[in-house]
Scaffold this motif. Sequence first.
Motif, PDB file in Angstrom:
ATOM      1  N   MET A   1       0.848  -1.186   0.000  1.00 17.01           N
ATOM      2  CA  MET A   1       0.000   0.000   0.000  1.00 17.01           C
ATOM      3  C   MET A   1       0.885   1.238   0.000  1.00 17.01           C
ATOM      4  O   MET A   1       1.906   1.270   0.673  1.00 17.01           O
ATOM      5  N   GLN A   5      -2.622   5.694   0.154  1.00 20.68           N
ATOM      6  CA  GLN A   5      -3.698   4.729   0.404  1.00 20.68           C
ATOM      7  C   GLN A   5      -3.900   4.516   1.900  1.00 20.68           C
ATOM      8  O   GLN A   5      -5.038   4.422   2.374  1.00 20.68           O
ATOM      9  N   LEU A   6      -2.790   4.443   2.650  1.00 24.34           N
ATOM     10  CA  LEU A   6      -2.885   4.279   4.099  1.00 24.34           C
ATOM     11  C   LEU A   6      -3.591   5.472   4.731  1.00 24.34           C
ATOM     12  O   LEU A   6      -4.455   5.312   5.592  1.00 24.34           O
ATOM     13  N   THR A   8      -5.648   7.477   3.288  1.00 22.94           N
ATOM     14  CA  THR A   8      -7.048   7.490   2.869  1.00 22.94           C
ATOM     15  C   THR A   8      -7.880   6.616   3.801  1.00 22.94           C
ATOM     16  O   THR A   8      -8.995   6.981   4.179  1.00 22.94           O
ATOM     17  N   LEU A   9      -7.324   5.464   4.194  1.00 21.22           N
ATOM     18  CA  LEU A   9      -8.023   4.578   5.129  1.00 21.22           C
ATOM     19  C   LEU A   9      -8.081   5.165   6.533  1.00 21.22           C
ATOM     20  O   LEU A   9      -9.028   4.906   7.274  1.00 21.22           O
ATOM     21  N   CYS A  10      -7.047   5.930   6.906  1.00 21.86           N
ATOM     22  CA  CYS A  10      -6.998   6.513   8.251  1.00 21.86           C
ATOM     23  C   CYS A  10      -6.308   7.880   8.183  1.00 21.86           C
ATOM     24  O   CYS A  10      -5.085   7.968   8.283  1.00 21.86           O
ATOM     25  N   SER A  77      -7.140  -4.867   6.094  1.00 22.82           N
ATOM     26  CA  SER A  77      -8.583  -4.641   5.991  1.00 22.82           C
ATOM     27  C   SER A  77      -8.993  -3.303   6.605  1.00 22.82           C
ATOM     28  O   SER A  77      -9.969  -2.701   6.159  1.00 22.82           O
ATOM     29  N   SER A  78      -8.259  -2.847   7.626  1.00 25.08           N
ATOM     30  CA  SER A  78      -8.570  -1.541   8.206  1.00 25.08           C
ATOM     31  C   SER A  78      -7.353  -1.019   8.967  1.00 25.08           C
ATOM     32  O   SER A  78      -6.449  -1.772   9.317  1.00 25.08           O
ATOM     33  N   ILE A  79      -7.378   0.290   9.183  1.00 28.63           N
ATOM     34  CA  ILE A  79      -6.310   0.962   9.924  1.00 28.63           C
ATOM     35  C   ILE A  79      -6.971   1.943  10.869  1.00 28.63           C
ATOM     36  O   ILE A  79      -7.938   2.624  10.497  1.00 28.63           O
ATOM     37  N   ARG A  80      -6.456   1.996  12.075  1.00 26.47           N
ATOM     38  CA  ARG A  80      -6.931   3.031  12.993  1.00 26.47           C
ATOM     39  C   ARG A  80      -5.766   3.506  13.850  1.00 26.47           C
ATOM     40  O   ARG A  80      -4.794   2.793  14.057  1.00 26.47           O
TER      41      ARG A  80
END
Length: 141
Positions: A1, A5-6, A8-10, A77-80
């Motif tokens: 990624m 992109q990272l 964008t997810l978080c 699948s997800s990042i926080r």
Amino acid sequence: MTPHQLQTLCPEVSDDEANVLSRLLGHLHRAAYDELLGMFSQDAHVNDQLRNFWGLDRIRAWLEEEISDQHLQVSISSIRKHHDHVILSARMRGDFATGGLSDSVLVDLHVKIGGSKIVRLLILLVLTDDAPPEVRVQVRL
């Protein structure tokens, strides 16, 4: 990624964190373990399923003995972001024993970054909320 992109997810992930995480995932994907080792600080801490590896020498041994021949594939699948940790939830596949689980496992990678280095990496198996607690040692109180 990519770092973009990272983020964008978080969006809470900083530019520095996104760059380090992108390199981490890239090195894992390419099995570039010498480069991966170079991402850790001298006094870094890795905890892989409740086992501690402190410092570059122990992390190098862990990579060589347990990671290098596993042909890992990590799908995020997800990042926080939680305070100063970034948590990557991922499906991990490889040539490792899954203990009767499917051919992949769900893991949370808790990453703490200091400067441009990883100072802590926690690798935790994710169970469903209704799974019984995993008890490894019986403790008498």
